[in-house]
Design a protein around this motif. Structure first.
Motif, PDB file in Angstrom:
ATOM      1  N   PHE A   1       0.816  -1.202   0.000  1.00 38.47           N
ATOM      2  CA  PHE A   1       0.000   0.000   0.000  1.00 38.47           C
ATOM      3  C   PHE A   1       0.850   1.252   0.000  1.00 38.47           C
ATOM      4  CE2 PHE A   1      -3.888  -2.280   1.512  1.00 38.47           C
ATOM      5  CZ  PHE A   1      -4.718  -1.781   0.541  1.00 38.47           C
ATOM      6  N   LEU A   2       1.984   1.234   0.715  1.00 43.23           N
ATOM      7  CA  LEU A   2       2.742   2.464   0.870  1.00 43.23           C
ATOM      8  C   LEU A   2       3.317   2.924  -0.454  1.00 43.23           C
ATOM      9  CD1 LEU A   2       3.229   4.334   3.188  1.00 43.23           C
ATOM     10  CD2 LEU A   2       5.476   3.344   3.454  1.00 43.23           C
TER      11      LEU A   2
ATOM     12  N   LEU B   1     -12.647  -3.052  10.487  1.00 46.93           N
ATOM     13  CA  LEU B   1     -12.146  -3.305   9.127  1.00 46.93           C
ATOM     14  C   LEU B   1     -13.053  -2.674   8.063  1.00 46.93           C
ATOM     15  CD1 LEU B   1      -9.913  -4.680   7.505  1.00 46.93           C
ATOM     16  CD2 LEU B   1     -11.406  -6.658   7.267  1.00 46.93           C
ATOM     17  N   PRO B   2     -14.395  -2.738   8.220  1.00 43.05           N
ATOM     18  CA  PRO B   2     -15.235  -2.063   7.216  1.00 43.05           C
ATOM     19  C   PRO B   2     -14.886  -0.589   7.076  1.00 43.05           C
ATOM     20  CG  PRO B   2     -16.566  -3.478   8.581  1.00 43.05           C
ATOM     21  CD  PRO B   2     -15.199  -3.487   9.182  1.00 43.05           C
ATOM     22  N   THR B   3     -14.672   0.075   8.224  1.00 44.83           N
ATOM     23  CA  THR B   3     -14.308   1.495   8.157  1.00 44.83           C
ATOM     24  C   THR B   3     -12.995   1.677   7.408  1.00 44.83           C
ATOM     25  OG1 THR B   3     -15.224   1.568  10.362  1.00 44.83           O
ATOM     26  CG2 THR B   3     -14.169   3.565   9.557  1.00 44.83           C
ATOM     27  N   ILE B   4     -12.019   0.841   7.742  1.00 43.56           N
ATOM     28  CA  ILE B   4     -10.708   0.958   7.099  1.00 43.56           C
ATOM     29  C   ILE B   4     -10.849   0.783   5.592  1.00 43.56           C
ATOM     30  CG2 ILE B   4      -8.472  -0.132   6.865  1.00 43.56           C
ATOM     31  CD1 ILE B   4      -8.640  -0.842   9.823  1.00 43.56           C
ATOM     32  N   MET B   5     -11.577  -0.265   5.198  1.00 42.44           N
ATOM     33  CA  MET B   5     -11.694  -0.520   3.763  1.00 42.44           C
ATOM     34  C   MET B   5     -12.487   0.591   3.089  1.00 42.44           C
ATOM     35  SD  MET B   5      -9.752  -2.905   3.593  1.00 42.44           S
ATOM     36  CE  MET B   5      -9.760  -3.106   1.827  1.00 42.44           C
ATOM     37  N   PHE B   6     -13.466   1.141   3.809  1.00 41.36           N
ATOM     38  CA  PHE B   6     -14.212   2.254   3.229  1.00 41.36           C
ATOM     39  C   PHE B   6     -13.292   3.442   2.991  1.00 41.36           C
ATOM     40  CE2 PHE B   6     -16.597   6.217   3.920  1.00 41.36           C
ATOM     41  CZ  PHE B   6     -17.428   6.151   2.818  1.00 41.36           C
ATOM     42  N   LEU B   7     -12.415   3.710   3.966  1.00 37.71           N
ATOM     43  CA  LEU B   7     -11.485   4.833   3.813  1.00 37.71           C
ATOM     44  C   LEU B   7     -10.571   4.606   2.627  1.00 37.71           C
ATOM     45  CD1 LEU B   7     -10.611   5.500   7.542  1.00 37.71           C
ATOM     46  CD2 LEU B   7     -11.745   7.069   5.989  1.00 37.71           C
ATOM     47  N   ILE B   8     -10.093   3.358   2.493  1.00 39.05           N
ATOM     48  CA  ILE B   8      -9.225   3.054   1.352  1.00 39.05           C
ATOM     49  C   ILE B   8     -10.006   3.239   0.056  1.00 39.05           C
ATOM     50  CG2 ILE B   8      -8.024   1.165   0.195  1.00 39.05           C
ATOM     51  CD1 ILE B   8      -7.114   0.234   2.921  1.00 39.05           C
TER      52      ILE B   8
ATOM     53  N   ILE C   1      -5.343   7.598   5.488  1.00 41.52           N
ATOM     54  CA  ILE C   1      -5.787   7.231   6.837  1.00 41.52           C
ATOM     55  C   ILE C   1      -6.097   5.741   6.881  1.00 41.52           C
ATOM     56  CG2 ILE C   1      -7.600   7.575   8.544  1.00 41.52           C
ATOM     57  CD1 ILE C   1      -7.808  10.449   7.615  1.00 41.52           C
ATOM     58  N   GLY C   2      -6.782   5.257   5.832  1.00 41.40           N
ATOM     59  CA  GLY C   2      -7.098   3.831   5.782  1.00 41.40           C
ATOM     60  C   GLY C   2      -5.848   2.980   5.790  1.00 41.40           C
ATOM     61  N   ILE C   3      -4.846   3.385   4.978  1.00 47.91           N
ATOM     62  CA  ILE C   3      -3.598   2.610   4.908  1.00 47.91           C
ATOM     63  C   ILE C   3      -2.941   2.546   6.283  1.00 47.91           C
ATOM     64  CG2 ILE C   3      -1.266   2.660   4.008  1.00 47.91           C
ATOM     65  CD1 ILE C   3      -2.370   3.784   1.428  1.00 47.91           C
ATOM     66  N   VAL C   4      -2.881   3.700   6.931  1.00 43.99           N
ATOM     67  CA  VAL C   4      -2.183   3.729   8.220  1.00 43.99           C
ATOM     68  C   VAL C   4      -2.947   2.908   9.261  1.00 43.99           C
ATOM     69  CG1 VAL C   4      -1.469   5.233  10.089  1.00 43.99           C
ATOM     70  CG2 VAL C   4      -1.038   5.902   7.747  1.00 43.99           C
ATOM     71  N   LEU C   5      -4.297   3.039   9.240  1.00 41.64           N
ATOM     72  CA  LEU C   5      -5.086   2.237  10.182  1.00 41.64           C
ATOM     73  C   LEU C   5      -4.865   0.754   9.939  1.00 41.64           C
ATOM     74  CD1 LEU C   5      -8.493   4.109  10.375  1.00 41.64           C
ATOM     75  CD2 LEU C   5      -6.774   3.871  12.136  1.00 41.64           C
TER      76      LEU C   5
ATOM     77  N   THR D   1      -9.281  15.288  -5.831  1.00 42.27           N
ATOM     78  CA  THR D   1      -8.703  13.950  -5.649  1.00 42.27           C
ATOM     79  C   THR D   1      -8.020  13.859  -4.285  1.00 42.27           C
ATOM     80  OG1 THR D   1      -6.782  14.707  -6.882  1.00 42.27           O
ATOM     81  CG2 THR D   1      -8.387  13.401  -8.079  1.00 42.27           C
ATOM     82  N   LYS D   2      -7.483  14.969  -3.817  1.00 41.91           N
ATOM     83  CA  LYS D   2      -6.845  14.937  -2.494  1.00 41.91           C
ATOM     84  C   LYS D   2      -7.850  14.602  -1.402  1.00 41.91           C
ATOM     85  CE  LYS D   2      -2.834  15.292  -3.452  1.00 41.91           C
ATOM     86  NZ  LYS D   2      -3.366  14.517  -4.592  1.00 41.91           N
ATOM     87  N   LEU D   3      -9.103  15.068  -1.593  1.00 41.17           N
ATOM     88  CA  LEU D   3     -10.133  14.739  -0.607  1.00 41.17           C
ATOM     89  C   LEU D   3     -10.190  13.244  -0.400  1.00 41.17           C
ATOM     90  CD1 LEU D   3     -13.264  16.957  -1.326  1.00 41.17           C
ATOM     91  CD2 LEU D   3     -11.837  16.907   0.698  1.00 41.17           C
ATOM     92  N   GLY D   4     -10.220  12.509  -1.538  1.00 39.64           N
ATOM     93  CA  GLY D   4     -10.256  11.064  -1.416  1.00 39.64           C
ATOM     94  C   GLY D   4      -8.959  10.517  -0.858  1.00 39.64           C
ATOM     95  N   ASP D   5      -7.841  11.135  -1.266  1.00 42.78           N
ATOM     96  CA  ASP D   5      -6.542  10.601  -0.849  1.00 42.78           C
ATOM     97  C   ASP D   5      -6.353  10.686   0.656  1.00 42.78           C
ATOM     98  OD1 ASP D   5      -6.138  10.147  -3.409  1.00 42.78           O
ATOM     99  OD2 ASP D   5      -4.672  11.733  -3.765  1.00 42.78           O
TER     100      ASP D   5
END
Lengths: 164, 607, 100
Positions: free
Chosen positions: B138-139, B216-223, B185-189, B176-180
């Motif tokens: 991911f990084l 995990l749902p939240t994390i994947m949603f953020l990603i 945050i998702g990656i780090v979580l 696009t930064k909004l999504g990024d």
């Protein structure tokens, strides 16, 4: 009242009077003459303290040398400017307050200091002692003083030389 | 080093070398077209290597420690070579190569130094996109993800003297930064929960059911949010139409074929992780389908040829995301590849048209088929592929997407996507009929584009057909069967759309104004882009500008104010203090005397 | 019999008078005269201490002071004359090139 006591008071009076005259007289030339008087009086103080050699030095160097130089300087500047140089004072009150304050400060030290010891008897010839000290422990200082005098002489010559 | 490692590395390295060469050697960059040749040579070699990698079917994973730590590196860089990345390598290098060749002619009028800058960015983009595709974790993916975002910004703003282009570049960057933000945050979580960025490690954990992390749902949603921004999903799709301010080849490469598909690629790449969170997948599918429908309606009323294609791209990205959300990531990826081909084709053909006519407005074109038949033919090929007409490439991939969504029992998204099929055919043939047929405008004297531009068009058109034929012959390889009624349905819908467009814009049997009046609310909303742009603009003005003003006020009056007061005080203080320096020796004697008094008093006090 | 404090008070008085002169005189030569008085006061003190403590070093220092004073007067007057040539004045108030 011994002779010495009378002498001290007379000399002290003369010294203080001529000193005040030096700083107060409006005539610069007179001021120099009063200074000469003050210097001689100081020499007499040395004499009262049984230091005839220093008295001689004081007379020769100060009263003789310094006063002569100053008189010459005044003559020179007056000749250059072509008029009498008036000698006025500024902020007399301020100067008096500060000088008085310094005097009071010094007196404060004197009052608290243990100075009551009587004068010891004079032992031997102080002139000879001075001479031995000059070539003994103070030999290097004496040499340095010689250098200083030479430098001062050259410096004075440099400053005072006329434009070529 | 095995060829399965160094060949992909070569693919990645060549554009980078070209970029560094162009970026550092300024005299080379300033000569313009020859600088372009450097970039084209590098990408051509990279394309050759990529084809080799693909045909050999290399699979490998190589990583190097990046952030070392006790007990193994925290993060690694490397190459993850598998069929997924191989196919992307070929697509990226192919489209990059064709676009760069095309640009030589399309941007031939640019100043040489400017053209050199363009090719520098192009090389950087190719490197970044390839690095993203090959990322093993991911990084690294995020780093290259941001790099392609940067290239997108730079290339949208290529004509930075135009205020519209500069604004569009900033808008694309911001949105696009909004999504990024969500993405990082998702990656780090995810990292803090699992301790790894590596895809293979994460997949292994997913298979061992070791990823039952709370949240995990939240994390994947953020990603997924990262993909929403990058792949222009509702509601962050508004940047893509504005991005059309960039040169048309850039639109073809970045905003149709490659960068915008990064989100789809990411979801496909991490599909085993998304499979763990069905609720997020369902959301992805619904959002994708809704995006597809929404963008299609907006494409129907757009008059700017590039914007029509941009909305079409958003719509097709919606298809891909819907497929990924339905668990048919392969179908979505297949659509990504075929769409990359024919959408690049459409954009480049549109570029040829714009180059010839000098306007983007389709209503000021017309009768172009006669003036530039070659461009017309390839454009129609692209349109047919996009509309999903067999046996062209788009048909099979769209079929797979629809089948996948149906199989996942997502009836709502399926219906939206099916309606979108109709709209797609309608808006594309609307453009074809208005621009290429219909009455020619007397003022313009369009001419066929030079062969440097026609060549890439024909290559892409041929590939669109060949890939389709190959799929027709090979059948639906490797993925589940779709219901038998699906193909007739979608072709039928496409035909209805075609017929509508024909009737409205060619035969003029139906007055478009009456249709518009009949569908007045939708027409009204679509023409105003559903108010989303206005909403963002309002938010931007109200919130960001308000905040900026507040910060500006604080900076001007509080921060600067404190400094100004300090400087004024210092100046005043200095001014007051300098009076002490009268320059008269006797005043200094006063100072000495006071110092002496101080000493005396001090000595008396502390005796 | 005159004790040590009498000499010291005399010295302090002369010193203060000299300081007063240095602070108040407008003429640079006058300031120099004030300095001479202050140095004299120091000499009185040195001799008095040396005499009452029976230490020859104070006397030697007096000798040095006198010599240095002579040098200082010579250089000081030379400077005054040089300034006078350039500025046509020896008023210390006007010599304020160093003003901040």
């Amino acid at each position: 009242m011994t002779l010495e006591t009378v002498g001290f008071w007379v000399v002290a009076t003369v010294l203080l009077a001529s000193s005040l005259a030096v700083v107060l007289t409006p005539n610069l030339f007179h001021a120099v003459l009063y200074l000469a008087a003050a210097l001689v009086a100081t020499g007499v103080v040395f004499l009262l303290l049984e230091q005839p050699f220093l008295f001689a030095v004081q007379l020769l160097l100060y009263a003789g040398g310094v006063v002569t130089i100053v008189v010459f300087a005044i003559m020179l500047t007056e000749r250059l400017v072509g008029e009498r140089i008036a000698q006025t004072s500024r902020h007399v009150v301020n100067g008096a307050i500060v000088a008085a304050a310094v005097f009071v400060g010094i007196m404060g030290f004197l009052i608290g200091a243990p100075l009551g010891a009587p004068r010891p008897a004079e032992t031997g010839d102080t002139t000879a002692a001075i001479g031995r000290a000059l070539v003994g422990p103070f030999a290097v200082t004496l040499e340095l003083l010689g250098v200083l005098l030479v430098v001062a002489l050259l410096g004075a010559l440099h400053f005072a030389r006329s434009e070529e | 080093m095995a060829p399965s490692v160094w060949l992909p590395l070569l693919v990645l390295g060549l554009p980078f070398v070209a970029f560094v060469l162009l970026a550092v050697v300024a005299p080379l960059r300033r000569v313009g077209p020859r600088a372009g040749l450097v970039s084209i040579g590098a990408i051509a070699l990279a394309f050759g290597a990529a084809v080799t990698v693909w045909t050999e079917g290399f699979v490998s994973e190589t990583t190097w420690a990046w952030i070392p730590a006790d007990g193994g590196p925290i993060a690694t860089v490397g190459l993850l070579v598998d069929p997924l990345s191989n196919a992307m390598l070929v697509l990226v290098t192919l489209v990059s190569l064709l676009v760069q060749i095309y640009s030589l002619a399309y941007l031939g009028d640019e100043r040489p130094a400017s053209l050199g800058r363009y090719y520098t960015y192009q090389s950087l983009f190719a490197f970044s996109m390839l690095g993203l595709v090959l990322a093993p974790g991911f990084l690294q993916m995020f780093v290259f993800w941001e790099l392609v975002g940067l290239c997108s910004y730079l290339l949208i703003g290529y004509w930075y003297e135009r205020p519209a282009a500069a604004r569009a570049a900033v808008k694309a960057f911001w949105i696009t930064k909004l999504g990024d933000v969500g993405f990082i945050i998702g990656i780090v979580l995810l990292w803090s929960a699992t301790g790894t960025f590596e895809f293979t490690d994460l997949f292994e954990k997913a298979q061992e059911h070791a990823l039952a992390i709370p949240g995990l749902p939240t994390i994947m949603f953020l990603i997924y949010l990262g993909a929403v921004g990058k792949s222009a999903q509702f509601p962050l799709h508004v940047w893509l139409p504005d991005a059309m301010e960039g040169p048309t080849p850039v639109s073809a490469l970045i905003h149709a074929a490659t960068m915008v598909t990064a989100g789809v690629f990411m979801v496909t790449r991490t599909e085993p992780l998304f499979a763990l969170v069905p609720e997020v997948l369902t959301l992805i599918a619904w959002v994708g389908a809704f995006t597809a429908l929404l963008a299609a309606t907006m494409a129907c009323v757009e008059t700017d040829i590039k914007r029509v294609l941009a909305y079409s791209t958003i719509s097709q990205l919606g298809y891909m995301m819907a497929a990924a959300g339905a668990g048919a990531a392969f179908a979505g990826f297949l659509h990504l590849l075929t769409h990359g081909l024919f959408k690049a084709l459409l954009f480049l053909a549109a570029g040829a048209v714009i180059h010839a006519v000098g306007t983007n407005d389709i209503f000021r074109m017309g009768g172009l088929f006669r003036a530039m038949p070659q461009t017309g033919i390839v454009f129609v090929v692209g349109t047919l592929a996009l509309a999903g007409v067999p046996p062209l490439a788009g048909f099979y991939s769209k079929e797979a997407v629809l089948g996948g969504v149906w199989e996942a029992h997502l009836t709502g998204p399926f219906l939206m996507l099916a309606l979108t099929v109709l709209l797609t055919a309608f808006y594309m043939f609307r453009v074809v009929f208005i621009a290429f047929f219909g009455r020619a405008h007397a003022a313009a004297d369009p001419h066929e584009a030079p062969w440097l531009m026609r060549g890439p068009l024909w290559v892409l058109a041929a590939l669109t057909v060949l890939v389709g034929v190959r799929m027709a012959l090979g059948g639906a390889e490797g993925h589940e069967e779709t219901p038998a009624w699906l193909a007739p349905l979608s072709v039928g819908l496409a035909l209805v759309g075609f017929a509508l467009a024909w009737a409205m814009y060619q035969r003029r049997a139906i007055d478009p104004a009456r249709i518009a009046a009949a569908l007045a609310p939708i027409d009204y909303l679509a023409r105003r882009r559903y108010g989303l742009d206005a909403l963002y603009a309002g938010l931007y003005r109200g919130f960001i500008l308000g905040f900026s003003r507040l910060v500006g006020w604080i900076d001007r009056y509080l921060v600067d104010g404190v400094l100004n007061v300090l400087t004024a005080l210092t100046l005043r203080g200095g001014d007051a203090l300098r009076r002490i320096q009268s320059g008269r020796a006797q005043d200094y004697v006063y100072g000495v005397a006071f110092g002496l008094l101080l000493l005396i008093v001090g000595a008396q006090l502390w005796r | 019999m005159i004790g040590l404090p009498a000499y010291l008070v005399l010295g302090a008085l002369v010193f203060s008078i000299g300081l007063f002169g240095v602070l108040t005189r407008r003429n640079a030569v006058g300031i120099l005269l004030g300095i001479e008085l202050m140095l004299n006061a120091v000499n009185i003190n040195l001799v008095a201490f040396a005499r009452f403590n029976g230490d020859v070093a104070g006397l030697v220092f007096t000798l040095f002071t006198i010599s240095i004073t002579v040098a200082e007067v010579a250089v000081g007057l030379a400077i005054v004359i040089a300034i006078f040539r350039v500025r046509r004045t020896v008023e210390a108030d006007r010599l304020d090139l160093l003003r901040g």
